[in-house]
Scaffold this active site. Structure first.
Site, PDB file in Angstrom:
ATOM      1  N   ASP A  31       0.866  -1.191   0.000  1.00 36.34           N
ATOM      2  CA  ASP A  31       0.000   0.000   0.000  1.00 36.34           C
ATOM      3  C   ASP A  31       0.894   1.230   0.000  1.00 36.34           C
ATOM      4  OD1 ASP A  31      -3.279   0.238   1.381  1.00 36.34           O
ATOM      5  OD2 ASP A  31      -2.137   1.907   0.532  1.00 36.34           O
ATOM      6  N   ASN A  32       0.423   2.319  -0.601  1.00 35.87           N
ATOM      7  CA  ASN A  32       1.220   3.569  -0.588  1.00 35.87           C
ATOM      8  C   ASN A  32       0.570   4.638   0.282  1.00 35.87           C
ATOM      9  OD1 ASN A  32      -0.985   4.271  -2.073  1.00 35.87           O
ATOM     10  ND2 ASN A  32       0.147   5.100  -3.833  1.00 35.87           N
ATOM     11  N   ASP A  58       3.892   1.781  -4.195  1.00 35.17           N
ATOM     12  CA  ASP A  58       2.854   2.193  -5.144  1.00 35.17           C
ATOM     13  C   ASP A  58       2.769   1.085  -6.193  1.00 35.17           C
ATOM     14  OD1 ASP A  58       2.138   5.239  -7.010  1.00 35.17           O
ATOM     15  OD2 ASP A  58       1.444   3.172  -7.307  1.00 35.17           O
ATOM     16  N   PHE A  80      -7.080  -4.597  -4.380  1.00 37.43           N
ATOM     17  CA  PHE A  80      -7.961  -3.503  -3.955  1.00 37.43           C
ATOM     18  C   PHE A  80      -7.422  -2.148  -4.409  1.00 37.43           C
ATOM     19  CE2 PHE A  80     -10.822  -5.741  -1.238  1.00 37.43           C
ATOM     20  CZ  PHE A  80     -10.110  -6.700  -0.531  1.00 37.43           C
ATOM     21  N   ALA A  81      -6.090  -2.044  -4.508  1.00 36.62           N
ATOM     22  CA  ALA A  81      -5.457  -0.721  -4.682  1.00 36.62           C
ATOM     23  C   ALA A  81      -6.055   0.017  -5.877  1.00 36.62           C
ATOM     24  CB  ALA A  81      -3.945  -0.893  -4.868  1.00 36.62           C
ATOM     25  N   SER A 124     -16.866  -3.015  -9.244  1.00 35.54           N
ATOM     26  CA  SER A 124     -17.921  -2.180  -8.659  1.00 35.54           C
ATOM     27  C   SER A 124     -19.200  -2.270  -9.474  1.00 35.54           C
ATOM     28  CB  SER A 124     -17.444  -0.719  -8.630  1.00 35.54           C
ATOM     29  OG  SER A 124     -18.514   0.154  -8.372  1.00 35.54           O
ATOM     30  N   TYR A 149     -14.302   6.909 -12.809  1.00 41.55           N
ATOM     31  CA  TYR A 149     -13.943   5.867 -11.821  1.00 41.55           C
ATOM     32  C   TYR A 149     -14.582   4.536 -12.239  1.00 41.55           C
ATOM     33  CZ  TYR A 149     -15.075   2.961  -7.791  1.00 41.55           C
ATOM     34  OH  TYR A 149     -15.287   1.887  -6.959  1.00 41.55           O
ATOM     35  N   LYS A 153     -12.969   0.753 -13.727  1.00 42.62           N
ATOM     36  CA  LYS A 153     -13.274  -0.582 -13.202  1.00 42.62           C
ATOM     37  C   LYS A 153     -13.695  -1.505 -14.346  1.00 42.62           C
ATOM     38  CE  LYS A 153     -12.655  -0.081  -8.735  1.00 42.62           C
ATOM     39  NZ  LYS A 153     -11.599  -0.855  -8.018  1.00 42.62           N
ATOM     40  N   ARG A 292     -27.501  14.950  -7.246  1.00 39.23           N
ATOM     41  CA  ARG A 292     -26.046  15.053  -7.492  1.00 39.23           C
ATOM     42  C   ARG A 292     -25.785  14.572  -8.914  1.00 39.23           C
ATOM     43  NH1 ARG A 292     -22.209  11.493  -3.593  1.00 39.23           N
ATOM     44  NH2 ARG A 292     -23.402   9.836  -4.636  1.00 39.23           N
ATOM     45  N   PRO A 293     -25.036  15.355  -9.718  1.00 39.19           N
ATOM     46  CA  PRO A 293     -24.786  14.935 -11.109  1.00 39.19           C
ATOM     47  C   PRO A 293     -24.188  13.523 -11.160  1.00 39.19           C
ATOM     48  CG  PRO A 293     -23.958  17.170 -10.750  1.00 39.19           C
ATOM     49  CD  PRO A 293     -24.383  16.651  -9.403  1.00 39.19           C
ATOM     50  N   ASP A 295     -25.687  10.700 -10.439  1.00 40.73           N
ATOM     51  CA  ASP A 295     -26.381   9.705  -9.611  1.00 40.73           C
ATOM     52  C   ASP A 295     -27.485   9.025 -10.414  1.00 40.73           C
ATOM     53  OD1 ASP A 295     -24.895   9.908  -7.371  1.00 40.73           O
ATOM     54  OD2 ASP A 295     -26.292  11.108  -6.219  1.00 40.73           O
TER      55      ASP A 295
HETATM   56  C1  WQD Z   1     -25.505   6.600  -2.165  1.00 40.25           C
HETATM   57  C2  WQD Z   1     -26.811   7.355  -2.203  1.00 40.25           C
HETATM   58  C3  WQD Z   1     -26.641   9.539  -3.193  1.00 40.25           C
HETATM   59  C4  WQD Z   1     -24.063  11.226  -0.059  1.00 40.25           C
HETATM   60  C5  WQD Z   1     -20.418   5.186  -5.193  1.00 40.25           C
HETATM   61  C6  WQD Z   1     -19.628   4.433  -6.225  1.00 40.25           C
HETATM   62  C7  WQD Z   1     -19.527   2.991  -5.802  1.00 40.25           C
HETATM   63  C8  WQD Z   1     -18.820   2.933  -4.504  1.00 40.25           C
HETATM   64  C9  WQD Z   1     -19.690   3.670  -3.473  1.00 40.25           C
HETATM   65  C10 WQD Z   1     -16.508   3.450  -4.026  1.00 40.25           C
HETATM   66  C11 WQD Z   1     -27.051   8.101  -3.509  1.00 40.25           C
HETATM   67  C12 WQD Z   1     -27.012   9.644  -1.713  1.00 40.25           C
HETATM   68  C13 WQD Z   1     -24.834  10.362  -0.819  1.00 40.25           C
HETATM   69  C14 WQD Z   1     -24.665  12.338   0.566  1.00 40.25           C
HETATM   70  C15 WQD Z   1     -26.784  11.667  -0.335  1.00 40.25           C
HETATM   71  N1  WQD Z   1     -17.542   3.477  -4.705  1.00 40.25           N
HETATM   72  N2  WQD Z   1     -26.171  10.590  -0.947  1.00 40.25           N
HETATM   73  N3  WQD Z   1     -26.016  12.504   0.408  1.00 40.25           N
HETATM   74  O1  WQD Z   1     -22.870   6.969  -5.454  1.00 40.25           O
HETATM   75  O2  WQD Z   1     -24.192   4.843  -4.909  1.00 40.25           O
HETATM   76  O3  WQD Z   1     -21.728   4.703  -5.184  1.00 40.25           O
HETATM   77  O4  WQD Z   1     -19.832   5.039  -3.910  1.00 40.25           O
HETATM   78  O5  WQD Z   1     -16.300   2.926  -2.978  1.00 40.25           O
HETATM   79  O6  WQD Z   1     -18.772   2.267  -6.755  1.00 40.25           O
HETATM   80  O7  WQD Z   1     -20.320   4.513  -7.449  1.00 40.25           O
HETATM   81  O8  WQD Z   1     -22.663   5.829  -3.196  1.00 40.25           O
HETATM   82  O9  WQD Z   1     -22.771   6.625  -0.871  1.00 40.25           O
HETATM   83  O10 WQD Z   1     -22.090   8.252  -2.706  1.00 40.25           O
HETATM   84  O11 WQD Z   1     -24.460   7.509  -2.547  1.00 40.25           O
HETATM   85  O12 WQD Z   1     -28.009  11.853  -0.470  1.00 40.25           O
HETATM   86  O13 WQD Z   1     -24.014  13.164   1.279  1.00 40.25           O
HETATM   87  O14 WQD Z   1     -26.801   8.365  -1.179  1.00 40.25           O
HETATM   88  O15 WQD Z   1     -27.374  10.485  -3.963  1.00 40.25           O
HETATM   89  O16 WQD Z   1     -28.445   8.063  -3.784  1.00 40.25           O
HETATM   90  P1  WQD Z   1     -22.955   5.659  -4.758  1.00 40.25           P
HETATM   91  P2  WQD Z   1     -22.923   7.105  -2.283  1.00 40.25           P
END
Ligand code: WQD
Length: 338
Positions: A31-32, A58, A80-81, A124, A149, A153, A292-293, A295
């Protein structure tokens, strides 16, 4: 007979290392610390009574990583990295391509050179893009990722599929995580995002511990029962256990296999907030905001394949995860600290 765990001091990596050590696997971590802290190693030892060998490397640094392959008798890799912020990947797509795809190519070259045949890859549910139905099966359409991101994957999944075609002695498990939440019951390891949390659960726990004033609920006009986003929240301890099931599956030399790791249940943002409040007797203030853009309305897993082919299914539910996330955050208000 060592298991090389890349990113083993991260959130999911550290929980997986704990389970591996508790099952007497010989673990080597690289891990780095780009998204974790050295303190995690101490916590792993406090939980398990064991100290995995560790190299601060790294994974993109092929020469340094090769030194680990020379020194250790690696038989399996859990990869996982990788950088994992959706928002950061939108701002810095090339960084995500260089780091996530570049490190995976380095690993595959060293796997070939050192005759390592087994790899478990941390993928993911974002590879499914904007799903036109739920629950999602592994055979469903992938692509149309809503952020760089998720695209990295998916690109790594394609790399692994090409690798499997070229190397018939390779055994590859691609694990598509849905939404990991929760923490180890000890409260010693957990999710420790740097800066403002992107993900829902760490934001909730930071509101609960008084670090944030309120939760912003991103959108209440989605095509879901209560209008807020629906996801499949899997306890991180279940997710970690799924990696041990995958390692055991690779012993049967299956070639390349793909599994969803989720609960098979959809939970909305407000469902999770209410579950957290009830599990911990804490009020979470929230404000409904614009979407959120990037989502999507909802996604959750069809988990039959992991059960039928690995015998894996989750044991914890969102109430357990809410309780364990709070136990971690309450005991570590500043995460692992500086
Ligand atoms: C979940 C829900 C938001 C924050 C992403 C990646 C996935 C994994 C997890 C890395 C959504 C809502 C969130 C907040 C909110 N990646 N929300 N207020 O976007 O489903 O998945 O993160 O580990 O691969 O795609 O997860 O937890 O960001 O959001 O209302 O402050 O919660 O709109 O509906 P997401 P999230």
């Amino acid at each position: 007979m060592a298991i090389l765990v890349t990113g083993g001091t991260g959130y999911i990596g550290s929980h997986t290392v704990v389970d591996l050590l508790n099952h007497d696997y010989d673990v080597v971590i690289v891990d780095n610390f780009v998204n974790s802290k050295p303190e995690v190693l101490n916590r792993i030892t406090r939980i398990t009574g064991k100290t995995p060998r560790f190299y601060e490397v790294d994974v993109c640094d092929e020469a340094k990583l090769e030194e680990v392959f020379k020194k250790e008798n690696i038989t399996d890799i859990i990869h996982f990295a990788g950088l994992k912020s959706v928002a950061e990947s939108v701002a810095k797509p090339q960084l995500y391509i260089d780091n996530n795809i570049g490190s995976s190519k380095v690993l595959l070259r060293l796997m070939t050179k050192y005759h390592v045949h087994n790899i478990v890859f941390s993928s993911s549910a974002t590879v499914y893009g904007v799903p036109d139905h739920v629950p999602l099966k592994e055979s469903d359409k992938v692509g149309g990722c809503t952020n760089p991101y998720g695209q990295t994957k998916l690109d790594i999944e394609y790399l692994l599929k090409d690798y499997a075609k070229e190397h018939n002695d390779a055994n590859i498990a691609i694990l598509r995580y849905f939404n990991p939440i929760g923490a180890h019951s000890s409260g010693l390891i957990g999710e420790d995002p740097q800066g403002i949390p992107n993900n829902l659960m760490p934001y909730i726990t930071q509101v609960a511990v008084g670090k944030r004033d309120h939760l912003n609920v991103y959108g209440s006009d989605y095509n879901t029962p209560d209008g807020t986003g629906v996801r499949d929240y899997i306890h991180v301890v279940d997710l970690a256990r799924g990696h041990l099931f995958a390692l055991r599956k690779l012993e049967s030399k299956p070639g390349l296999v793909i599994y969803n790791l989720g609960t098979g249940k959809g939970t909305s943002v407000l469902d999770l907030v209410r579950a957290f409040e009830k599990a911990n007797d804490i009020k979470i203030n929230y404000v409904i905001c614009d979407r959120r853009p990037g989502d999507i309305d909802e996604n959750y897993a069809d988990c039959h394949k992991a059960w039928e082919e690995m015998g894996f299914k989750t044991e914890f539910d969102i109430v357990d995860a809410c309780r364990d996330s709070w136990h971690w955050q309450k005991n570590n208000p500043n995460g692992y600290g500086d």
